[in-house]
Design a protein around this motif. Structure first.
Motif, mmCIF file in Angstrom:
data_model
loop_
_atom_site.group_PDB
_atom_site.id
_atom_site.type_symbol
_atom_site.label_atom_id
_atom_site.label_comp_id
_atom_site.label_asym_id
_atom_site.label_seq_id
_atom_site.Cartn_x
_atom_site.Cartn_y
_atom_site.Cartn_z
ATOM 1 N N PRO A 160 0.832 -1.205 0.000
ATOM 2 C CA PRO A 160 0.000 0.000 0.000
ATOM 3 C C PRO A 160 0.865 1.252 0.000
ATOM 4 O O PRO A 160 2.040 1.209 0.375
ATOM 5 C CB PRO A 160 -0.800 -0.130 1.304
ATOM 6 C CG PRO A 160 0.071 -0.961 2.194
ATOM 7 C CD PRO A 160 0.779 -1.929 1.290
ATOM 8 N N TRP A 161 0.283 2.352 -0.419
ATOM 9 C CA TRP A 161 1.008 3.617 -0.375
ATOM 10 C C TRP A 161 1.230 4.050 1.073
ATOM 11 O O TRP A 161 0.358 3.890 1.930
ATOM 12 C CB TRP A 161 0.222 4.702 -1.102
ATOM 13 C CG TRP A 161 0.294 4.612 -2.589
ATOM 14 C CD1 TRP A 161 -0.682 4.182 -3.438
ATOM 15 C CD2 TRP A 161 1.407 4.971 -3.411
ATOM 16 N NE1 TRP A 161 -0.251 4.237 -4.727
ATOM 17 C CE2 TRP A 161 1.027 4.723 -4.743
ATOM 18 C CE3 TRP A 161 2.677 5.473 -3.153
ATOM 19 C CZ2 TRP A 161 1.875 4.965 -5.829
ATOM 20 C CZ3 TRP A 161 3.524 5.715 -4.218
ATOM 21 C CH2 TRP A 161 3.129 5.459 -5.537
ATOM 22 N N THR A 162 2.391 4.603 1.323
ATOM 23 C CA THR A 162 2.723 5.176 2.625
ATOM 24 C C THR A 162 3.054 6.641 2.407
ATOM 25 O O THR A 162 3.857 6.975 1.533
ATOM 26 C CB THR A 162 3.922 4.464 3.265
ATOM 27 O OG1 THR A 162 3.610 3.067 3.391
ATOM 28 C CG2 THR A 162 4.222 5.023 4.642
ATOM 29 N N PHE A 163 2.436 7.514 3.204
ATOM 30 C CA PHE A 163 2.527 8.954 2.961
ATOM 31 C C PHE A 163 3.273 9.670 4.090
ATOM 32 O O PHE A 163 3.050 9.382 5.268
ATOM 33 C CB PHE A 163 1.125 9.549 2.826
ATOM 34 C CG PHE A 163 0.256 8.823 1.847
ATOM 35 C CD1 PHE A 163 0.432 8.982 0.486
ATOM 36 C CD2 PHE A 163 -0.729 7.955 2.291
ATOM 37 C CE1 PHE A 163 -0.369 8.292 -0.419
ATOM 38 C CE2 PHE A 163 -1.534 7.265 1.403
ATOM 39 C CZ PHE A 163 -1.355 7.437 0.041
ATOM 40 N N ALA A 164 4.116 10.620 3.718
ATOM 41 C CA ALA A 164 4.786 11.476 4.696
ATOM 42 C C ALA A 164 3.893 12.674 4.986
ATOM 43 O O ALA A 164 3.392 13.327 4.059
ATOM 44 C CB ALA A 164 6.145 11.937 4.162
ATOM 45 N N VAL A 165 3.674 12.960 6.274
ATOM 46 C CA VAL A 165 2.714 14.010 6.649
ATOM 47 C C VAL A 165 3.217 14.864 7.804
ATOM 48 O O VAL A 165 4.057 14.441 8.600
ATOM 49 C CB VAL A 165 1.342 13.407 7.057
ATOM 50 C CG1 VAL A 165 0.626 12.850 5.857
ATOM 51 C CG2 VAL A 165 1.512 12.356 8.132
#
Length: 220
Positions: A97-102
């Motif tokens: 799955p996509w992993t997002f930096a936030v």
């Protein structure tokens, strides 16, 4: 004429055996320098690997890549690939799955510090409702920090076990250097600022963010 056979006396046999024993006794089996070098090269220390890249590579990367949580999450829900290309790791494994930096900034509206997998819920848009759940440990789930980095690839590791241990080492290092220093009492009403990563997964009440940097403001 047949050859004459020479028979050894019992004394002669004993002499030969003794001499052979002396020869063997003088031999020693020593490890070769090549074998020692191979053992050193094969040593795998994920904790040291994470420590070495944390300040020079991990933190600068996440600071540059991370977007405001509300913006990232809105795009991730409608177009995960577009959000991943902008805020995630485009070199991820195809089936991951996509992993997002936030960046998560807002007010803490709830906290669970009774569990080892402690969390705080943060309202980022001012409606007094939680938008993101931030892990504060000491037990941290998932491998979001590892998976958000485009300079960390599965093919760089010998096997799945090493890759998994490397992911856990990120959580351990964040816990030791960042999360262990956060306050644990009277968190509700305080402000929180976090830079980290999260993965959209089914069944979650709130997006679960793993911090690489975290700051909690004073009591209101």
């Amino acid at each position: 004429m047949p050859k004459t056979l020479t028979w050894l006396t019992p004394f002669s046999w004993l002499t030969l055996v003794a001499l052979a024993g002396l020869g063997l006794g003088g031999c020693k089996i020593l490890p070769t320098p090549v074998a020692q070098s191979e053992n050193s090269a094969s040593a795998f220390n994920p904790d040291k690997m994470v420590e070495d890249i944390w300040a020079p590579k991990v933190i600068p990367y996440l600071r540059q890549k991370a977007g405001p949580f509300a913006e990232v999450h809105a795009l991730a829900k409608t177009d995960p690939a577009a959000a991943g290309a902008k805020y995630g790791n485009p070199r991820k494994q195809a089936n991951s799955p996509w992993t997002f930096a936030v960046r998560v900034e807002g007010k803490i509206v709830a906290a669970n510090t009774q569990s080892r997998a402690a969390t705080m819920d943060v309202d980022v848009d001012g409606d007094d409702k939680a938008d993101a759940r931030v892990q504060i440990g000491p037990a941290i789930r998932g491998t979001a920090l590892r998976d958000s980095l485009d300079f960390v690839q599965f093919n760089d590791f010998t096997n799945q076990i090493d890759f998994a241990q490397f992911g856990k080492a990120f959580n351990a290092y964040a816990g030791k250097t960042v999360l262990s220093k956060l306050p644990r009492e009277a968190l509700e009403g305080r402000t929180a600022k976090v830079i980290g990563a999260y993965t959209i997964e089914g069944g979650q009440d709130l997006p679960l963010v793993t911090p690489a940097e975290a700051e909690i403001g004073p009591k209101p």
